[in-house]
Enzyme design. Sequence first.
Site, PDB file in Angstrom:
ATOM      1  NE  ARG A 227     -89.002  71.965  39.245  1.00  0.00           N
ATOM      2  CZ  ARG A 227     -87.800  71.685  39.718  1.00  0.00           C
ATOM      3  NH1 ARG A 227     -87.142  72.598  40.427  1.00  0.00           N
ATOM      4  NH2 ARG A 227     -87.247  70.506  39.508  1.00  0.00           N
TER       5      ARG A 227
ATOM      6  N   GLY B 159     -82.490  68.732  38.509  1.00  0.00           N
ATOM      7  CA  GLY B 159     -83.075  69.350  37.328  1.00  0.00           C
ATOM      8  C   GLY B 159     -84.094  68.482  36.614  1.00  0.00           C
TER       9      GLY B 159
ATOM     10  CB  THR C  53     -80.143  78.190  37.951  1.00  0.00           C
ATOM     11  OG1 THR C  53     -80.296  78.403  39.360  1.00  0.00           O
ATOM     12  CG2 THR C  53     -78.668  78.252  37.589  1.00  0.00           C
ATOM     13  CD1 TRP C  54     -81.720  75.739  31.418  1.00  0.00           C
ATOM     14  CD2 TRP C  54     -83.839  75.086  31.736  1.00  0.00           C
ATOM     15  NE1 TRP C  54     -82.120  75.060  30.289  1.00  0.00           N
ATOM     16  CE2 TRP C  54     -83.411  74.656  30.455  1.00  0.00           C
ATOM     17  CE3 TRP C  54     -85.126  74.786  32.170  1.00  0.00           C
ATOM     18  CZ2 TRP C  54     -84.253  73.939  29.595  1.00  0.00           C
ATOM     19  CZ3 TRP C  54     -85.959  74.070  31.319  1.00  0.00           C
ATOM     20  CH2 TRP C  54     -85.517  73.654  30.048  1.00  0.00           C
TER      21      TRP C  54
ATOM     22  N   GLY D  76     -86.765  76.777  38.456  1.00  0.00           N
ATOM     23  CA  GLY D  76     -86.085  76.781  37.169  1.00  0.00           C
ATOM     24  C   GLY D  76     -85.376  78.091  36.899  1.00  0.00           C
TER      25      GLY D  76
ATOM     26  CG  HIS E 274     -86.808  84.794  44.062  1.00  0.00           C
ATOM     27  ND1 HIS E 274     -87.057  84.001  42.972  1.00  0.00           N
ATOM     28  CD2 HIS E 274     -85.646  84.326  44.616  1.00  0.00           C
ATOM     29  CE1 HIS E 274     -86.100  83.084  42.854  1.00  0.00           C
ATOM     30  NE2 HIS E 274     -85.241  83.266  43.839  1.00  0.00           N
TER      31      HIS E 274
ATOM     32  CE  LYS F 247     -83.456  75.204  44.183  1.00  0.00           C
ATOM     33  NZ  LYS F 247     -82.125  75.516  43.579  1.00  0.00           N
TER      34      LYS F 247
END
Length: 330
Positions: free
Chosen positions: A163, A297, A80-81, A78, A141, A76
């Site tokens: 993040r 997002g 996927t982006w 970022g 990960h 979590k």
Amino acid sequence: MAVDHPAPKYLHEEEGLTQETKDFLSSLPRDKSWVLNHFYQYQGFWHTTKQLVGVMTCQQQFKAHETDLFLVSTPKSGTTWLKAMAFATVNRVRYTNNFTHNHPLLTSSPHELVPFLEQKYIDNSALDLSGFTSPRLFSTHMAHTSLPESVKDSKCKLVYICRDPKATFVSYWHFANKLRPKNLGPNSLEEAFERFCRGVTLFGPFWDHVLGYWKESLERPERVCFLKFEAMKKEPKLHLRKLAEFLGYPFSLEEENQRVPEEILRLCSFENLSNLEVNKTGKLATGEENSAFFRRGEVEDWVNFLTQEMIEHLDQITEQKLFGSGLKFN
């Protein structure tokens, strides 16, 4: 008549484990999982049962190629982006710069196109990766200390995205609650926050994970590119260019004039990806719904969930953990 659907694979944590694996797990530190059963601490980081099996098998079996490209993150952050942008960038010639029709991202999840390496090894120790075209694009990960030795010893490149821990925590709390069986009920914000602060989160502690790759990016900048989600959101085109250049696929002047970077950013935007049918209704092979990977997002959505006391506490932990490293979160 109601149809019974099989439970997603990630809910069958103990299924198919050998006695040797069970004995090994019983020797490890254990804590409560955010989704089901337990986390186990291995090499200083927390894993679910099946993911730990995947990590250990990957460490034993995976052989890196010099041209391999890895996208790395804590959950979590970022991921996927980054997967979408890297896939579109590396494969833009292969798909003849067609970002509006027949592009794989329009019909497949970024997590299918750029698979988590450790997840591939969960059910298949003799994994055949011959179908991957060069350069092979993987994600993981895994903490830096847990990477297979063949990755550490090769010249393959790693892109790490991190993040702000406040945003990472809130996003993972929502994500874990989506995956939890309904009969267990959601994790409370307070309980989840306490565990996150102790470092007990998937592939956590968060700060140890981030610092491992931050230090590598300082010592080996030619091998590790360190990105921040918030900075990417603020200046996406600048960071897309940085990503493309680091991966070895810089944009030509002709591509710049044809606005190829803008097309990639449009294709990979949260708004576009989250509204695609595959990401609204599809599922991964492991059973997670694609929609679970898309929430808002946004950069500072955490202000809507955390109390001032929580914010100050988490900021204090972050300052202590990162002290002297040169890494800061605004």
